[in-house]
Design a protein around this motif. Sequence first.
Motif, short mmCIF file in Angstrom:
data_model
loop_
_atom_site.label_atom_id
_atom_site.label_comp_id
_atom_site.label_asym_id
_atom_site.label_seq_id
_atom_site.Cartn_x
_atom_site.Cartn_y
_atom_site.Cartn_z
N GLN A 94 23.35 26.67 7.80
CA GLN A 94 24.32 25.93 8.62
C GLN A 94 24.03 24.43 8.71
OE1 GLN A 94 27.17 27.40 10.53
NE2 GLN A 94 26.80 28.78 8.82
N GLY A 95 22.93 23.99 8.10
CA GLY A 95 22.63 22.57 8.08
C GLY A 95 21.79 22.11 9.26
N ILE A 96 21.01 21.05 9.03
CA ILE A 96 20.17 20.47 10.07
C ILE A 96 20.22 18.94 9.96
CG2 ILE A 96 17.82 20.18 10.94
CD1 ILE A 96 17.17 22.96 10.02
N GLY A 97 20.62 18.29 11.01
CA GLY A 97 20.58 16.83 11.07
C GLY A 97 21.42 16.14 10.02
N GLU A 98 21.07 14.88 9.73
CA GLU A 98 21.85 14.04 8.83
C GLU A 98 21.46 14.22 7.37
OE1 GLU A 98 21.46 10.01 10.01
OE2 GLU A 98 22.50 10.27 11.93
N ASP A 99 20.29 14.78 7.10
CA ASP A 99 19.79 14.82 5.73
C ASP A 99 19.96 16.17 5.04
OD1 ASP A 99 18.88 12.15 5.61
OD2 ASP A 99 17.13 12.69 6.81
N PHE A 100 20.16 17.22 5.82
CA PHE A 100 20.22 18.56 5.24
C PHE A 100 21.57 19.19 5.60
CE2 PHE A 100 15.75 17.55 5.99
CZ PHE A 100 15.28 17.63 4.69
N PRO A 101 22.56 19.04 4.74
CA PRO A 101 23.93 19.48 5.05
C PRO A 101 24.05 21.00 5.02
CG PRO A 101 23.80 18.80 2.78
CD PRO A 101 22.47 18.45 3.39
N PRO A 102 25.11 21.52 5.62
CA PRO A 102 25.35 22.96 5.53
C PRO A 102 25.64 23.38 4.09
CG PRO A 102 27.20 21.84 6.60
CD PRO A 102 26.10 20.84 6.46
N LEU A 103 25.09 24.51 3.70
CA LEU A 103 25.36 25.10 2.40
C LEU A 103 26.30 26.29 2.53
CD1 LEU A 103 21.71 25.18 0.95
CD2 LEU A 103 23.42 23.35 0.75
N ALA A 104 26.28 26.92 3.68
CA ALA A 104 27.06 28.14 3.89
C ALA A 104 28.54 27.89 3.69
CB ALA A 104 26.82 28.67 5.31
N GLY A 105 29.17 28.74 2.90
CA GLY A 105 30.60 28.66 2.68
C GLY A 105 31.05 27.64 1.67
N GLN A 106 30.13 26.81 1.16
CA GLN A 106 30.52 25.87 0.11
C GLN A 106 30.85 26.66 -1.17
OE1 GLN A 106 31.27 22.85 0.14
NE2 GLN A 106 30.09 21.70 1.65
N ALA A 116 23.53 29.92 -5.45
CA ALA A 116 24.85 29.38 -5.14
C ALA A 116 25.78 30.49 -4.65
CB ALA A 116 25.44 28.70 -6.38
N ALA A 117 25.74 31.64 -5.30
CA ALA A 117 26.59 32.76 -4.90
C ALA A 117 26.21 33.26 -3.51
CB ALA A 117 26.49 33.90 -5.92
N TYR A 118 24.92 33.24 -3.21
CA TYR A 118 24.47 33.71 -1.90
C TYR A 118 25.04 32.83 -0.78
CZ TYR A 118 21.59 34.72 2.13
OH TYR A 118 21.19 35.03 3.41
N PHE A 119 24.87 31.52 -0.90
CA PHE A 119 25.34 30.63 0.17
C PHE A 119 26.86 30.58 0.24
CE2 PHE A 119 20.97 28.89 0.12
CZ PHE A 119 20.71 29.00 1.47
N ALA A 120 27.52 30.70 -0.91
CA ALA A 120 28.99 30.68 -0.91
C ALA A 120 29.57 31.84 -0.12
CB ALA A 120 29.51 30.71 -2.35
N ALA A 121 28.83 32.96 -0.06
CA ALA A 121 29.33 34.15 0.63
C ALA A 121 29.07 34.13 2.14
CB ALA A 121 28.71 35.40 0.01
#
Length: 207
Positions: A139-151, A192-197
């Motif tokens: 789900q992301g943390i702070g300004e440097d580590f964006p969310p990956l989930a659902g991308q 990539a498939a894991y986080f996309a799901a």
Amino acid sequence: MARWLVILGLCLLFPTAFAQQSPGGAPAAAGSCVACHGPEGQGSGAYPHLVGLGEAYIRRQLDAFASGERANAIMKPIASGLSESQRQAVAAYFSGLSPVPADAAAGAPPDGPGRTLALHGRWQQDLPACVQCHGPGGQGIGEDFPPLAGQPAAYLEDQLKAWRAGNRPAGPQGLMGHIAERLDEDDLKAVAAYFAALPAAGEAGDD
């Protein structure tokens, strides 16, 4: 590739037309963005979700595209055609949108090497778990580590390849460059498939 060239040509030749398609309340500079990223910043395929990303993160990426520090044939002319204030306005707009609820999404994230890399890493290769930096559920943390989930999986895979090739800044402490160069093609597709799901940032539920 042909589709990208058509979109790029339209964005460059007809900026006013795209500006007129901007969603209500969007700055005119966001007009060309919606052509690829959608009116709600939802993205698809090789085009990432912008909704859910932080304002500072989006602005930093636009600046990197504009300067050429982050290589992308489509985004370079678009970002460099915006003033600093326009890039800031675009970042503020998309960061302030609410996530669009996913349709009955892809179901549970797949088991296998992608899940293992995401949750546990591969320490014999000095690969930390993705969630150590990107947070529970990606789900992301702070300004440097964006969310990956659902991308989109295609987008995540493309970015890992870009880091591996040195076409994107490696981020804090060069982490992503070091990580990506240790991943093979199967690893890239699996993680990539894991986080996309997973449910996108702002949607209920962590894995």
